[in-house]
Scaffold this active site. Structure first.
Site, mmCIF file in Angstrom:
data_model
loop_
_atom_site.group_PDB
_atom_site.id
_atom_site.type_symbol
_atom_site.label_atom_id
_atom_site.label_comp_id
_atom_site.label_asym_id
_atom_site.label_seq_id
_atom_site.Cartn_x
_atom_site.Cartn_y
_atom_site.Cartn_z
ATOM 1 N N LEU A 121 -2.712 2.584 -15.043
ATOM 2 C CA LEU A 121 -3.797 2.194 -15.458
ATOM 3 C C LEU A 121 -3.571 0.462 -15.632
ATOM 4 O O LEU A 121 -3.154 0.024 -16.673
ATOM 5 C CB LEU A 121 -4.048 2.542 -16.593
ATOM 6 C CG LEU A 121 -5.503 2.665 -17.204
ATOM 7 C CD1 LEU A 121 -5.521 3.388 -18.707
ATOM 8 C CD2 LEU A 121 -6.196 1.393 -17.285
ATOM 9 N N ALA A 122 -3.590 -0.161 -14.345
ATOM 10 C CA ALA A 122 -3.337 -1.616 -14.385
ATOM 11 C C ALA A 122 -3.989 -2.070 -13.217
ATOM 12 O O ALA A 122 -3.486 -2.013 -12.005
ATOM 13 C CB ALA A 122 -1.728 -1.609 -14.218
ATOM 14 N N GLU A 123 -5.022 -2.849 -13.576
ATOM 15 C CA GLU A 123 -6.009 -3.558 -12.623
ATOM 16 C C GLU A 123 -5.122 -4.550 -11.794
ATOM 17 O O GLU A 123 -5.412 -4.811 -10.425
ATOM 18 C CB GLU A 123 -7.169 -4.095 -12.872
ATOM 19 C CG GLU A 123 -8.054 -2.828 -13.420
ATOM 20 C CD GLU A 123 -7.721 -2.402 -14.739
ATOM 21 O OE1 GLU A 123 -6.966 -2.788 -15.579
ATOM 22 O OE2 GLU A 123 -8.285 -1.139 -15.107
ATOM 23 N N GLU A 166 -7.877 4.065 -10.422
ATOM 24 C CA GLU A 166 -7.603 4.757 -11.481
ATOM 25 C C GLU A 166 -8.567 6.370 -11.408
ATOM 26 O O GLU A 166 -9.846 5.826 -11.227
ATOM 27 C CB GLU A 166 -8.054 4.246 -12.853
ATOM 28 C CG GLU A 166 -6.931 2.990 -13.084
ATOM 29 C CD GLU A 166 -7.586 1.840 -13.871
ATOM 30 O OE1 GLU A 166 -8.686 2.133 -14.247
ATOM 31 O OE2 GLU A 166 -7.042 0.801 -13.923
ATOM 32 N N PRO A 218 -8.838 -8.166 -15.531
ATOM 33 C CA PRO A 218 -7.268 -8.360 -15.578
ATOM 34 C C PRO A 218 -6.922 -8.457 -14.062
ATOM 35 O O PRO A 218 -5.393 -8.735 -13.874
ATOM 36 C CB PRO A 218 -6.877 -6.934 -15.986
ATOM 37 C CG PRO A 218 -8.007 -6.204 -16.796
ATOM 38 C CD PRO A 218 -9.172 -7.017 -16.118
ATOM 39 N N HIS A 248 -19.530 -2.170 -19.216
ATOM 40 C CA HIS A 248 -19.611 -1.037 -18.227
ATOM 41 C C HIS A 248 -20.966 -1.443 -17.464
ATOM 42 O O HIS A 248 -21.248 -0.588 -16.794
ATOM 43 C CB HIS A 248 -19.656 0.371 -18.602
ATOM 44 C CG HIS A 248 -18.683 0.936 -19.508
ATOM 45 N ND1 HIS A 248 -17.881 0.529 -20.319
ATOM 46 C CD2 HIS A 248 -17.850 2.088 -18.991
ATOM 47 C CE1 HIS A 248 -16.717 1.283 -20.848
ATOM 48 N NE2 HIS A 248 -16.692 1.962 -19.629
ATOM 49 N N GLY A 256 -16.578 -4.362 -15.545
ATOM 50 C CA GLY A 256 -16.014 -5.508 -16.680
ATOM 51 C C GLY A 256 -14.402 -5.035 -16.880
ATOM 52 O O GLY A 256 -13.608 -5.702 -17.501
ATOM 53 N N PHE A 257 -13.904 -4.414 -15.988
ATOM 54 C CA PHE A 257 -12.577 -4.172 -15.976
ATOM 55 C C PHE A 257 -11.481 -4.746 -14.662
ATOM 56 O O PHE A 257 -10.702 -4.557 -14.290
ATOM 57 C CB PHE A 257 -12.191 -2.759 -15.888
ATOM 58 C CG PHE A 257 -12.662 -1.853 -17.159
ATOM 59 C CD1 PHE A 257 -12.885 -2.333 -18.321
ATOM 60 C CD2 PHE A 257 -13.282 -0.720 -16.916
ATOM 61 C CE1 PHE A 257 -13.482 -1.907 -19.226
ATOM 62 C CE2 PHE A 257 -13.995 0.012 -17.805
ATOM 63 C CZ PHE A 257 -14.005 -0.526 -19.404
HETATM 64 C C1 LIG Z 1 -8.857 -2.397 -18.417
HETATM 65 C C2 LIG Z 1 -9.651 -1.081 -18.191
HETATM 66 N N1 LIG Z 1 -9.531 -0.355 -17.110
HETATM 67 C C3 LIG Z 1 -10.121 0.955 -17.262
HETATM 68 C C4 LIG Z 1 -10.938 1.065 -17.988
HETATM 69 C C5 LIG Z 1 -11.663 2.419 -17.983
HETATM 70 N N2 LIG Z 1 -11.015 3.742 -18.964
HETATM 71 C C6 LIG Z 1 -11.310 3.787 -20.056
HETATM 72 S S1 LIG Z 1 -10.443 4.763 -20.935
HETATM 73 C C7 LIG Z 1 -9.303 5.109 -19.805
HETATM 74 C C8 LIG Z 1 -7.998 5.882 -19.942
HETATM 75 C C9 LIG Z 1 -7.316 5.433 -21.003
HETATM 76 O O1 LIG Z 1 -6.271 6.339 -21.298
HETATM 77 P P1 LIG Z 1 -5.073 6.014 -22.528
HETATM 78 O O2 LIG Z 1 -4.794 4.611 -22.493
HETATM 79 O O3 LIG Z 1 -4.323 7.235 -22.403
HETATM 80 O O4 LIG Z 1 -6.291 6.198 -23.718
HETATM 81 P P2 LIG Z 1 -7.100 7.685 -24.156
HETATM 82 O O5 LIG Z 1 -8.380 7.511 -23.654
HETATM 83 O O6 LIG Z 1 -6.526 8.875 -23.545
HETATM 84 O O7 LIG Z 1 -7.169 7.647 -25.637
HETATM 85 C C10 LIG Z 1 -9.746 4.232 -18.469
HETATM 86 C C11 LIG Z 1 -9.020 4.275 -17.155
HETATM 87 C C12 LIG Z 1 -10.817 0.542 -19.262
HETATM 88 N N3 LIG Z 1 -11.602 0.751 -20.287
HETATM 89 N N4 LIG Z 1 -10.134 -0.934 -19.260
#
Ligand SMILES: Cc1ncc(C[n+]2csc(CCOP(=O)(O)OP(=O)(O)O)c2C)c(N)n1
Ligand SMILES: [Mg+2]
Lengths: 325, 372
Positions: A60-62, A31, A91, A131, A87-88
């Protein structure tokens, strides 16, 4: 010129770049690893230089990141996955522990999965929950995975290349609070320690500190601060497989040992070290092996993390206790 | 047809339907009709929505400033998404249950959560400062998508209780890629659960544009799971209110889930640690500025002579006061005691935890002895 002073993040970047230059089958995926260069800039500029085919901004999919990396590896590629924060990774836990770890054995050795999973881990950066975790024991507990951690820029540069060329899956823990620490990096891989080897980071005669990743620096500082005693620091580097010989040699020499990690002490990686040392170097020990680490609780809110994380004082307090035995 | 070499897949093969954006108030502040949706609001109710929008924007600005000054560790700004959050938040009944992600400060406001409690997590004094049961507003969930399954299960509970409540769950465009979110679609459909999936498509998941997650508009994903999906102008508070109300009513009356895609824009950085200049163009931001969610309500209030300068000044003054109050109370938030580390880990503290707590307390005490 074969050395240059770089931050750990930059050294990782240079190591990845080298691996990608050397082997066209190496692909980087995760990501925000592309245009952004990763939230810690470890993959900065790689997409620009190697293209979107080799540096993939993934959905966005681990579970998908690791699952598709397995598929790519089955097709002859060498994927280097980035999990954005410790922490991610969960998944993706099924893909890592049930699939990635076992496929070589299940296929009677016919399948090879040279997948590297990079995970920035540990606390100390004042972050919000999920984190700052140290999940290494979940992975060292899983046969079939190699688990390593680098503690300094030079190792970051060499170990990521060793991990990528390794035929086994490697979980690569990066000490996120040390990303911006700078040190000279030796670019000559011939000078690098073998991938599986622990390294004596500081020689000493009176007690041994065992650590990896972010705690190596903490232990070096503690050793330095202790004016009365000569403390040896061993950087474990490869958690699984463990370089038992280097560990035992140090402990047999000093007779006292403290294991330090950020992860909870209970059922943590230090328990393995302590048990093993007790079994194999019992008569050399002047005191039981002590462990310093996180508590048996979820990681606390950041205003409490300085209490939760081992620091110089807590390490030296444990050293004192081994001498008071 | 263009071929994107990076993904080796032909793009443009999926026909885009005409944009089906539900809108009741244009960016210029004109009321427009929609065949399926309408709102019937009194002047006071509209002014109330305006007040909400202005105040939550102000709270957000205050939190950003506090972060820059080092008083918060990080902040996820809602700037640009006020209408999506206030419109949907005000559609809820008190007994409905909301499951937020981490950016839903506007919904928190609608659920009467004291904003200083929202700041606690970002300041690092706790992981959540409010009682989810009291406010019917669950904890913030940072692990992307996880809360969609919690909301689904909660909705299954509502269903079994035989009451007319509903659950709503918030998540982002990026989140739609997570397995948990897709499983929650499957589950809620299979169970006909009384749930509304409220996806704020703010066009970005940190640095990744929507094209990295989906080839089709997100609302159309719902069809494949067997329930309706609707795309609403996420910067139109009337439309967000109307669409969410209807979806909640459908859930209450046994018609199962709805996916709402609120089409909006993240005007700020992902969080205060992010640098969006690395991945997106200023022009995009400028275009979205013209669709501001607050300006259009203001224009409408003026045009329809529902409000005058005095009203707007009063709201501005109130927002300012709420902001300064938030700042003051944020600075007064006490750091937790060290022993809070061991609080609430289990229903009853077990002996090992108790020993750790005692050991650490005496360890800390040893420093005091030295300094005395
Ligand atoms: C399972 C997981 N993977 C990665 C992250 C790191 N991360 C935090 S916010 C984010 C992007 C989220 O995008 P979106 O779903 O569009 O929400 P937005 O922040 O735009 O409101 C990522 C990759 C996380 N919090 N949780
Ligand atoms: Mg988004």
């Amino acid at each position: 010129m074969s050395t240059e002073t770089l931050s750990l993040s930059r050294a990782m970047n240079e190591g990845l770049r080298k691996a990608m230059e050397n082997d066209p089958k190496v692909v980087v995926m995760g990501e925000d690893v592309g245009k952004l260069g990763g939230v810690f800039r470890v993959t900065d500029g790689l997409q620009k230089d190697f293209g979107e085919n080799r540096v993939i901004d993934t959905p966005l999919a681990e579970s998908g990141i690791v699952g598709t990396a397995i598929g790519l590896a089955l097709r002859g590629y060498r994927p280097v996955c980035e999990i954005q924060f410790d922490g991610f990774v969960f998944p993706a836990f099924n893909q890592i522990t049930s699939q990635l770890a076992k496929m070589r054995m299940r296929s009677l050795g016919t399948l090879e999965l040279p997948v590297v999973i990079r995970i920035p881990f540990g606390g100390g950066i004042g972050a919000v929950e999920h984190h700052s975790e140290s999940p290494e024991a979940y992975f060292t507990h899983t046969g079939g995975l190699r688990v390593v951690s680098c503690s300094n820029p030079s190792d970051a540069y060499t170990m990521i290349q060793q991990a990528i060329s390794c035929p086994d899956p490697v979980i690569f823990f990066e000490p996120k609070r040390r990303y911006w620490d700078k040190a000279p990096v030796d670019f000559d891989l011939a000078n690098a320690a073998p991938f599986e080897q622990a390294v004596v980071a500081r020689e000493g005669t009176d007690a041994t500190l065992l650590a990896y990743g972010p705690m190596v620096k903490t232990c070096l500082e503690a050793a330095q601060a202790d004016e009365d005693r000569s403390i040896e620091v061993v950087d474990i580097r490869s958690l699984n497989p463990l370089d038992e010989a280097t560990v035992l040699e140090s402990v047999r020499k000093t007779g006292r040992c403290v294991v330090v990690h950020e992860a909870p002490v209970f059922s943590g990686y230090g328990a393995e070290l302590a048990a093993r040392i007790t079994e194999k170097a019992f008569y050399h020990l002047e005191a039981p092996v002590l462990r310093v680490g996180g508590f048996s609780t979820p990681y606390p809110p950041s205003r409490l993390e300085d209490h939760y994380l081992p620091d110089l004082d807590r390490v030296l307090d444990a050293v004192d206790r081994t001498f008071a035995w | 047809m263009t071929v994107d070499a990076a993904r080796g897949a032909p793009l443009g093969t999926v026909a885009e339907p005409p944009p089906e954006l539900v809108q009741l108030l244009t960016p210029e502040g004109e009321r427009v009709e929609h065949p399926d949706y309408d709102v019937d609001l009194t002047a006071d109710e509209i002014k109330g929505l305006y007040r909400d929008l202005v105040i939550v924007r102000r709270l957000d600005a205050e939190a950003l400033a506090l972060t820059r000054q080092g008083e918060l560790g990080v902040w996820a700004s809602l700037l640009g998404q006020e209408a999506a959050q206030i419109g949907s938040g005000r559609a809820l009944r008190p007994t409905d249950m909301a499951f937020p992600s981490y950016r839903e400060h506007g919904v928190a406001w609608c659920r009467d959560v004291d904003p200083v409690k929202v700041l606690g997590l970002f300041r690092g004094v706790n992981h959540a400062g409010w009682d989810p049961k009291e406010h019917r507003f669950h904890l913030y969930t940072i692990v992307i998508g996880s809360q969609t399954l919690h909301a689904t299960g909660y909705a299954m509970g509502i269903q079994r209780d035989g009451v007319e409540d509903a659950a709503i769950v918030y998540f982002g465009d990026g989140a739609t890629s997570e397995g948990d979110v897709n499983e929650s679609f499957v589950w809620s459909a299979a169970q006909n659960a009384p749930i509304v999936f409220f996806c704020q498509n703010n066009q970005w998941a940190i640095s990744e544009p929507l094209e990295r997650q989906s080839r089709i508009p997100l609302y159309r994903r719902a069809e494949g799971f067997g329930f309706p999906g609707v795309r609403v102008d996420g910067n139109d508070v009337f439309a967000c209110l109307a669409v969410t109300k209807k979806a909640l009513d459908n859930a209450r009356s046994g018609q199962g889930p709805t996916l709402i895609e609120a089409f909006t824009y993240r005007m700020g950085a992902h969080t205060t640690t992010d640098d969006p200049t690395r991945y997106r163009l200023q022009a995009e931001l400028e275009a979205w500025k013209l669709k501001d969610p607050i300006e259009r309500v203001k224009a409408y209030l003026v045009k329809s002579q529902m409000a005058d300068k005095e009203f707007f000044d009063a709201i501005d003054a109130e927002a300012k006061a709420v902001g300064s109050d938030l700042r003051r109370r944020c600075l007064e938030l006490p750091d937790p005691e060290a022993t809070a580390i061991w609080d609430n880990v289990y229903a009853t503290e077990h002996s090992l935890l108790a020993a750790e707590r005692a050991q650490f307390t005496s360890y800390l005490g040893s420093f005091e002895e030295v300094s005395r």
